[in-house]
Design a protein around this motif. Sequence first.
Motif, PDB file in Angstrom:
ATOM      1  N   LEU A  11       0.834  -1.209   0.000  1.00  0.00           N
ATOM      2  CA  LEU A  11       0.000   0.000   0.000  1.00  0.00           C
ATOM      3  C   LEU A  11       0.867   1.257   0.000  1.00  0.00           C
ATOM      4  CD1 LEU A  11      -2.802  -1.128   2.494  1.00  0.00           C
ATOM      5  CD2 LEU A  11      -3.083  -0.692   0.033  1.00  0.00           C
ATOM      6  N   ALA A  12       1.997   1.184   0.679  1.00  0.00           N
ATOM      7  CA  ALA A  12       2.905   2.350   0.700  1.00  0.00           C
ATOM      8  C   ALA A  12       3.441   2.624  -0.701  1.00  0.00           C
ATOM      9  CB  ALA A  12       4.052   2.102   1.680  1.00  0.00           C
ATOM     10  N   TRP A  13       3.809   1.559  -1.439  1.00  0.00           N
ATOM     11  CA  TRP A  13       4.314   1.794  -2.815  1.00  0.00           C
ATOM     12  C   TRP A  13       3.196   2.346  -3.686  1.00  0.00           C
ATOM     13  CZ3 TRP A  13       8.613   2.158  -1.044  1.00  0.00           C
ATOM     14  CH2 TRP A  13       9.363   1.142  -0.465  1.00  0.00           C
ATOM     15  N   GLN A  14       2.004   1.846  -3.477  1.00  0.00           N
ATOM     16  CA  GLN A  14       0.871   2.354  -4.267  1.00  0.00           C
ATOM     17  C   GLN A  14       0.632   3.843  -3.970  1.00  0.00           C
ATOM     18  OE1 GLN A  14      -2.913   0.047  -5.210  1.00  0.00           O
ATOM     19  NE2 GLN A  14      -3.659   1.325  -3.558  1.00  0.00           N
ATOM     20  N   ARG A  15       0.644   4.191  -2.688  1.00  0.00           N
ATOM     21  CA  ARG A  15       0.438   5.604  -2.299  1.00  0.00           C
ATOM     22  C   ARG A  15       1.530   6.508  -2.883  1.00  0.00           C
ATOM     23  NH1 ARG A  15      -0.937   3.495   2.780  1.00  0.00           N
ATOM     24  NH2 ARG A  15       1.165   3.822   3.572  1.00  0.00           N
ATOM     25  N   SER A  16       2.720   5.942  -3.051  1.00  0.00           N
ATOM     26  CA  SER A  16       3.847   6.740  -3.557  1.00  0.00           C
ATOM     27  C   SER A  16       3.815   6.904  -5.069  1.00  0.00           C
ATOM     28  CB  SER A  16       5.169   6.096  -3.142  1.00  0.00           C
ATOM     29  OG  SER A  16       5.292   6.111  -1.743  1.00  0.00           O
ATOM     30  N   GLY A  17       2.829   6.298  -5.717  1.00  0.00           N
ATOM     31  CA  GLY A  17       2.667   6.527  -7.148  1.00  0.00           C
ATOM     32  C   GLY A  17       3.020   5.368  -8.043  1.00  0.00           C
ATOM     33  N   ALA A  18       3.325   4.196  -7.450  1.00  0.00           N
ATOM     34  CA  ALA A  18       3.653   3.037  -8.285  1.00  0.00           C
ATOM     35  C   ALA A  18       2.478   2.684  -9.186  1.00  0.00           C
ATOM     36  CB  ALA A  18       3.991   1.836  -7.395  1.00  0.00           C
ATOM     37  N   GLU A  19       2.801   2.239 -10.398  1.00  0.00           N
ATOM     38  CA  GLU A  19       1.758   1.734 -11.303  1.00  0.00           C
ATOM     39  C   GLU A  19       1.779   0.218 -11.326  1.00  0.00           C
ATOM     40  OE1 GLU A  19       2.053   3.539 -15.143  1.00  0.00           O
ATOM     41  OE2 GLU A  19       1.913   5.558 -14.313  1.00  0.00           O
ATOM     42  N   TRP A  20       2.870  -0.357 -10.803  1.00  0.00           N
ATOM     43  CA  TRP A  20       3.030  -1.812 -10.751  1.00  0.00           C
ATOM     44  C   TRP A  20       3.512  -2.226  -9.371  1.00  0.00           C
ATOM     45  CZ3 TRP A  20       2.109  -5.784 -14.047  1.00  0.00           C
ATOM     46  CH2 TRP A  20       1.895  -5.492 -15.401  1.00  0.00           C
ATOM     47  N   LEU A  21       3.154  -3.441  -9.003  1.00  0.00           N
ATOM     48  CA  LEU A  21       3.733  -4.099  -7.831  1.00  0.00           C
ATOM     49  C   LEU A  21       4.260  -5.455  -8.279  1.00  0.00           C
ATOM     50  CD1 LEU A  21       4.054  -4.170  -4.677  1.00  0.00           C
ATOM     51  CD2 LEU A  21       1.914  -5.484  -4.653  1.00  0.00           C
ATOM     52  N   HIS A  22       5.513  -5.759  -7.917  1.00  0.00           N
ATOM     53  CA  HIS A  22       6.099  -7.084  -8.175  1.00  0.00           C
ATOM     54  C   HIS A  22       6.006  -7.859  -6.862  1.00  0.00           C
ATOM     55  CE1 HIS A  22       8.851 -10.061  -9.859  1.00  0.00           C
ATOM     56  NE2 HIS A  22       9.571  -9.978  -8.750  1.00  0.00           N
ATOM     57  N   LEU A  23       5.130  -8.853  -6.834  1.00  0.00           N
ATOM     58  CA  LEU A  23       4.779  -9.547  -5.594  1.00  0.00           C
ATOM     59  C   LEU A  23       5.235 -11.006  -5.688  1.00  0.00           C
ATOM     60  CD1 LEU A  23       3.162  -9.427  -2.902  1.00  0.00           C
ATOM     61  CD2 LEU A  23       1.088  -9.841  -4.247  1.00  0.00           C
ATOM     62  N   VAL A  24       6.070 -11.415  -4.737  1.00  0.00           N
ATOM     63  CA  VAL A  24       6.699 -12.738  -4.819  1.00  0.00           C
ATOM     64  C   VAL A  24       6.395 -13.551  -3.566  1.00  0.00           C
ATOM     65  CG1 VAL A  24       8.883 -13.994  -5.102  1.00  0.00           C
ATOM     66  CG2 VAL A  24       8.623 -11.715  -6.113  1.00  0.00           C
ATOM     67  N   ASP A  25       5.944 -14.771  -3.771  1.00  0.00           N
ATOM     68  CA  ASP A  25       5.811 -15.720  -2.666  1.00  0.00           C
ATOM     69  C   ASP A  25       7.105 -16.531  -2.586  1.00  0.00           C
ATOM     70  OD1 ASP A  25       5.218 -17.694  -0.843  1.00  0.00           O
ATOM     71  OD2 ASP A  25       3.182 -18.033  -1.598  1.00  0.00           O
ATOM     72  N   LEU A  26       8.012 -16.075  -1.710  1.00  0.00           N
ATOM     73  CA  LEU A  26       9.328 -16.726  -1.635  1.00  0.00           C
ATOM     74  C   LEU A  26       9.238 -18.138  -1.076  1.00  0.00           C
ATOM     75  CD1 LEU A  26      11.781 -13.942  -0.411  1.00  0.00           C
ATOM     76  CD2 LEU A  26      11.701 -15.026  -2.664  1.00  0.00           C
TER      77      LEU A  26
END
Length: 242
Positions: A40-55
């Motif tokens: 959510l912090a990256w989204q609030r900062s203006g990101a258009e993408w999130l790279h989400l990894v289940d390590l």
Amino acid sequence: MSRTLELLPAVDVRDGQAVRLVHGESGTETSYGSPLEAALAWQRSGAEWLHLVDLDAAFGTGDNRALIAEVARAMDIKVELSGGIRDDETLAAALATGCTRVNLGTAALETPEWVAKVIAEHGDQIAVGLDVRGTTLRGRGWTRDGGDLYETLARLDSEGCARYVVTDIAKDGTLQGPNLELLRNVCAVTDRPVVASGGVSSLDDLRAISELVPLGVEGSIVGKALYAKAFTLEEALAAVAS
Ligand SMILES: O=C(O)c1ccccc1N[C@@H]1O[C@H](COP(=O)(O)O)[C@@H](O)[C@H]1O
């Protein structure tokens, strides 16, 4: 085609926590708390993408599937989901989160027929992660060799793979700068877009990757540098804006 480098801040999840690893090695985790809060912090900062990894899923030490789905569903931005997506069941679960695309690693090395099938079925929703040491691909949490980068790339290109996420394992989590030569070499042999991963440490690194956009680099994953506060995401987005 966009001439502005896309930035994909990373949220890698291990044991329910947002973490960063060094060289992708299990046991090197630095924890950064709640994955949802980080995303959510990256989204609030203006990101258009999130790279989400289940390590955990990537390492074979369990999974964070419910949490990953919660994070993906909470996002208003595009999500690239990876880790442990290796068969019909895990692919269906990943796509059911509403993510924009998935990134396949081990499966591209171990079950190429299945990967060709899902590329044909899902097109742009499938990217392949080319995680390399030198020019040798690594799978199963980057613990096993999986063949030659360029042979695999040629095969995937012929099967219609839409996009590659290229990680230099030697650089990942080290803040040592990206492997620009590797990115140039991959772009020279494929016309598919490439997402760069590994080593970003500064705004100058992002500017250097931006210079490869005309060659085919579409985006860059940014992990450790953001968590270590080497720069803010707002500063990064401003640095690559053309
Ligand atoms: O991102 C990492 O730090 C990482 C470290 C070790 C293994 C995998 C890692 N990330 C990503 O996981 C997928 C591969 O998962 P799988 O092989 O398909 O199960 C790939 O996107 C890696 O870049």
